[in-house]
Write an enzyme that holds these catalytic residues in place. Structure first.
Site, PDB file in Angstrom:
ATOM      1  N   PRO A   1      48.705  47.769  44.121  1.00 31.52           N
ATOM      2  CA  PRO A   1      49.928  48.012  43.345  1.00 31.52           C
ATOM      3  C   PRO A   1      51.158  48.250  44.221  1.00 31.52           C
ATOM      4  O   PRO A   1      52.279  48.179  43.726  1.00 31.52           O
ATOM      5  CB  PRO A   1      49.604  49.283  42.539  1.00 31.52           C
ATOM      6  CG  PRO A   1      48.118  49.420  42.581  1.00 31.52           C
ATOM      7  CD  PRO A   1      47.688  48.796  43.869  1.00 31.52           C
TER       8      PRO A   1
ATOM      9  N   GLU B   1      40.451  55.127  46.660  1.00 29.27           N
ATOM     10  CA  GLU B   1      41.901  55.375  46.742  1.00 29.27           C
ATOM     11  C   GLU B   1      42.617  54.343  47.599  1.00 29.27           C
ATOM     12  O   GLU B   1      43.823  54.399  47.756  1.00 29.27           O
ATOM     13  CB  GLU B   1      42.170  56.788  47.262  1.00 29.27           C
ATOM     14  CG  GLU B   1      42.320  57.827  46.170  1.00 29.27           C
ATOM     15  CD  GLU B   1      41.167  57.818  45.180  1.00 29.27           C
ATOM     16  OE1 GLU B   1      41.401  57.388  44.040  1.00 29.27           O
ATOM     17  OE2 GLU B   1      40.047  58.230  45.526  1.00 29.27           O
TER      18      GLU B   1
ATOM     19  N   ARG C   1      44.304  25.752  40.557  1.00 31.54           N
ATOM     20  CA  ARG C   1      44.861  24.662  39.739  1.00 31.54           C
ATOM     21  C   ARG C   1      46.014  23.941  40.431  1.00 31.54           C
ATOM     22  O   ARG C   1      46.461  22.893  39.955  1.00 31.54           O
ATOM     23  CB  ARG C   1      45.273  25.168  38.357  1.00 31.54           C
ATOM     24  CG  ARG C   1      46.228  26.308  38.358  1.00 31.54           C
ATOM     25  CD  ARG C   1      46.424  26.850  36.964  1.00 31.54           C
ATOM     26  NE  ARG C   1      47.005  25.880  36.055  1.00 31.54           N
ATOM     27  CZ  ARG C   1      48.278  25.497  36.089  1.00 31.54           C
ATOM     28  NH1 ARG C   1      49.093  25.984  36.982  1.00 31.54           N
ATOM     29  NH2 ARG C   1      48.721  24.610  35.216  1.00 31.54           N
TER      30      ARG C   1
ATOM     31  N   ASP D   1      54.342  21.381  34.959  1.00 32.01           N
ATOM     32  CA  ASP D   1      54.336  22.714  34.348  1.00 32.01           C
ATOM     33  C   ASP D   1      55.748  23.160  34.091  1.00 32.01           C
ATOM     34  O   ASP D   1      56.619  23.001  34.925  1.00 32.01           O
ATOM     35  CB  ASP D   1      53.741  23.754  35.304  1.00 32.01           C
ATOM     36  CG  ASP D   1      52.240  23.740  35.279  1.00 32.01           C
ATOM     37  OD1 ASP D   1      51.699  22.830  34.657  1.00 32.01           O
ATOM     38  OD2 ASP D   1      51.650  24.644  35.881  1.00 32.01           O
TER      39      ASP D   1
HETATM   40  C1  9WO Z   1      43.580  55.379  42.845  1.00 31.04           C
HETATM   41  C2  9WO Z   1      43.995  56.672  42.702  1.00 31.04           C
HETATM   42  C3  9WO Z   1      43.344  57.800  42.250  1.00 31.04           C
HETATM   43  C4  9WO Z   1      44.042  58.992  42.219  1.00 31.04           C
HETATM   44  C5  9WO Z   1      45.354  59.049  42.640  1.00 31.04           C
HETATM   45  C6  9WO Z   1      45.999  57.898  43.100  1.00 31.04           C
HETATM   46  C7  9WO Z   1      45.299  56.730  43.109  1.00 31.04           C
HETATM   47  N1  9WO Z   1      45.674  55.534  43.498  1.00 31.04           N
HETATM   48  C8  9WO Z   1      44.642  54.738  43.363  1.00 31.04           C
HETATM   49  C9  9WO Z   1      44.740  53.363  43.736  1.00 31.04           C
HETATM   50  O1  9WO Z   1      45.840  52.827  43.914  1.00 31.04           O
HETATM   51  N2  9WO Z   1      43.565  52.732  43.907  1.00 31.04           N
HETATM   52  C10 9WO Z   1      43.569  51.347  44.282  1.00 31.04           C
HETATM   53  C11 9WO Z   1      42.543  50.622  43.479  1.00 31.04           C
HETATM   54  C12 9WO Z   1      43.283  51.185  45.738  1.00 31.04           C
HETATM   55  C13 9WO Z   1      43.400  49.724  46.084  1.00 31.04           C
HETATM   56  C14 9WO Z   1      42.561  48.844  45.163  1.00 31.04           C
HETATM   57  N3  9WO Z   1      42.792  49.243  43.797  1.00 31.04           N
HETATM   58  C15 9WO Z   1      43.637  48.565  43.016  1.00 31.04           C
HETATM   59  C16 9WO Z   1      44.262  47.358  43.240  1.00 31.04           C
HETATM   60  N4  9WO Z   1      44.040  49.013  41.838  1.00 31.04           N
HETATM   61  N5  9WO Z   1      44.915  48.157  41.310  1.00 31.04           N
HETATM   62  C17 9WO Z   1      45.063  47.133  42.134  1.00 31.04           C
HETATM   63  C18 9WO Z   1      45.971  46.074  41.860  1.00 31.04           C
HETATM   64  C19 9WO Z   1      46.034  44.954  42.689  1.00 31.04           C
HETATM   65  C20 9WO Z   1      46.966  43.961  42.407  1.00 31.04           C
HETATM   66  N6  9WO Z   1      47.767  44.053  41.339  1.00 31.04           N
HETATM   67  C21 9WO Z   1      47.709  45.115  40.529  1.00 31.04           C
HETATM   68  C22 9WO Z   1      46.826  46.135  40.773  1.00 31.04           C
END
Ligand code: 9WO
Length: 248
Positions: free
Chosen positions: A92, A119, A157, A172
């Protein structure tokens, strides 16, 4: 293109090639997908790859060394290309992944996709090994795997020969930075709603123009900020003006 995915859930990521464009791309030899599990690079007898964060706090962090070793092997396995393949981390905190990123990545010979769990990764492996940190949007998943699967689908794709000529990705709506036009199929009347006359006319030039106008108009209605980034030619501006006028 060769894609290596580093993940604690290889059997999850491999599902992406069971259906749709990624499956076709693999079948045509345009895409080769392999997975690599950091656990196989753990030196711990319990195959641990995570540890508690320095500074305290909840949760666990993925250790640098098993990930770095997996990345090194992944790069080696992709081999061939003169330049080392790019390493992409899905999180994220990344830059927003969009169709332009999909196009850019689809031109690479090889890619390493790094999936985090818990995390996230030790920051030092990010600094040392990651070329691009990419995000699908502002939300948190339980790991990077679903995001990696989305990226693989978007890339597959676009690989040469995967979409047939007639519906190539160049056609597209999004390749022009616009939303798609509306689609209709049978029956001709459904719950008293008909189909736009022009689509039944058989006049293909007129239909193409209507679709371009709808793509412009739908973008103006639903995602007006997308138009700010475009240089529309005079013809397109006229089509959009006409669309807006008929909606007032
Ligand atoms: C977990 C967490 C728990 C308690 C407090 C803070 C916290 N942050 C996270 C977190 O960001 N975990 C991630 C899980 C670690 C990297 C992989 N994870 C992930 C990737 N979650 N969401 C994505 C992601 C990837 C691409 N686009 C959107 C979301």
């Amino acid at each position: 293109m060769k894609i290596e995915v580093i993940t604690l859930f290889p059997e999850l990521v491999e599902q992406v090639t069971r259906h749709g464009m990624p499956r076709i791309a693999v079948g045509q030899g345009q895409l080769a997908l392999s997975t690599r599990n950091p656990r196989d690079y753990s030196t711990n007898k319990w195959r641990r790859v995570d540890a508690r964060p320095y500074g305290g706090g909840p949760g666990m962090v993925m250790e640098a060394e098993p990930l770095a070793a997996a990345v090194a092997d992944a790069k080696q396995a992709i081999g061939a290309a003169k330049v080392a393949p790019k390493v992409v981390y899905l999180s994220p905190q990344g830059s927003r992944f969009d169709q332009r990123w999909a196009e850019r990545l689809s031109a690479e010979q090889g890619l390493v996709l790094l999936c985090g769990r818990y995390e996230g990764l030790d920051e030092r492996v990010l600094a040392a090994e990651v070329d691009f940190e990419l995000s699908l949007g502002d939300f948190v998943l339980s790991g990077g795997e679903l995001a990696a699967m989305v990226v693989i689908d978007a890339i597959a794709r676009l690989l040469p020969g995967v979409l047939g000529d007639e519906q190539s990705a160049v056609n597209d709506s999004f390749s022009a930075g616009l939303l798609d036009h509306p689609h209709y199929t049978r029956p001709e009347v459904w719950r008293d709603a008909g189909v736009p006359e022009v689509l039944l006319s058989g006049d293909h030039a007129k239909i193409a123009r209507w679709r371009r106008q709808q793509a412009l108009g739908q973008t103006w209605l639903k995602r007006p900020e997308l138009l700010d980034g475009l240089e529309l030619d005079e013809d397109s501006r006229a089509l959009l003006r006409e669309f807006i006028a008929t909606r007032r």
